[in-house]
Scaffold this motif. Sequence first.
Motif, PDB file in Angstrom:
ATOM      1  N   ILE A   1       0.842  -1.206   0.000  1.00  7.39           N
ATOM      2  CA  ILE A   1       0.000   0.000   0.000  1.00  7.39           C
ATOM      3  C   ILE A   1       0.876   1.255   0.000  1.00  7.39           C
ATOM      4  CG2 ILE A   1      -1.630   1.365   1.370  1.00  7.39           C
ATOM      5  CD1 ILE A   1      -2.798  -1.312   2.358  1.00  7.39           C
TER       6      ILE A   1
ATOM      7  N   VAL B   1      -3.101  -0.724  -9.524  1.00 10.49           N
ATOM      8  CA  VAL B   1      -3.456  -1.272  -8.215  1.00 10.49           C
ATOM      9  C   VAL B   1      -3.829  -2.742  -8.366  1.00 10.49           C
ATOM     10  CG1 VAL B   1      -4.979  -1.049  -6.225  1.00 10.49           C
ATOM     11  CG2 VAL B   1      -4.263   0.995  -7.474  1.00 10.49           C
TER      12      VAL B   1
ATOM     13  N   PHE C   1      -5.463  -5.426  -6.342  1.00  8.72           N
ATOM     14  CA  PHE C   1      -6.263  -5.587  -5.127  1.00  8.72           C
ATOM     15  C   PHE C   1      -6.043  -6.928  -4.447  1.00  8.72           C
ATOM     16  CE2 PHE C   1      -8.372  -2.093  -7.221  1.00  8.72           C
ATOM     17  CZ  PHE C   1      -8.543  -1.219  -6.164  1.00  8.72           C
TER      18      PHE C   1
ATOM     19  N   ILE D   1      -8.956  -3.982   0.801  1.00  8.44           N
ATOM     20  CA  ILE D   1      -9.400  -2.586   0.781  1.00  8.44           C
ATOM     21  C   ILE D   1      -9.993  -2.207   2.132  1.00  8.44           C
ATOM     22  CG2 ILE D   1     -11.730  -2.913  -0.118  1.00  8.44           C
ATOM     23  CD1 ILE D   1     -11.006  -0.403  -1.949  1.00  8.44           C
TER      24      ILE D   1
ATOM     25  N   PHE E   1      -9.111   4.426  -3.501  1.00  5.57           N
ATOM     26  CA  PHE E   1      -9.174   3.063  -4.012  1.00  5.57           C
ATOM     27  C   PHE E   1     -10.573   2.590  -4.378  1.00  5.57           C
ATOM     28  CE2 PHE E   1      -5.150   2.548  -1.490  1.00  5.57           C
ATOM     29  CZ  PHE E   1      -4.336   2.400  -2.598  1.00  5.57           C
TER      30      PHE E   1
END
Length: 91
Positions: A42, A51, A53, A58, A71
Amino acid sequence: MCELLLDRNLLPLRKFPYSITIYPREYVQITRPEDLDEYDYIASLTENSIVEFNKFRITSSDLNWSGINYFLPIAQRNYLNKKNESVIDFF
């Protein structure tokens, strides 16, 4: 037509925030060393980063509100491109 309706419901993309984490790395290293890889990922992101994930949650407690606001619209677009994945599995 369907794509046009979908675009109206998308969260607007945000500018990359000045800060996206709440805690300094040292705090995470001492209190939750098992989360250090996630924190480092991060913290390494920049404005032009793609990004991934799957490298962090998140819902990470290390993200501040600016990070979440940055995000979430990106996550929304990524999720909509993965039609067979449940929201729970995605996040």
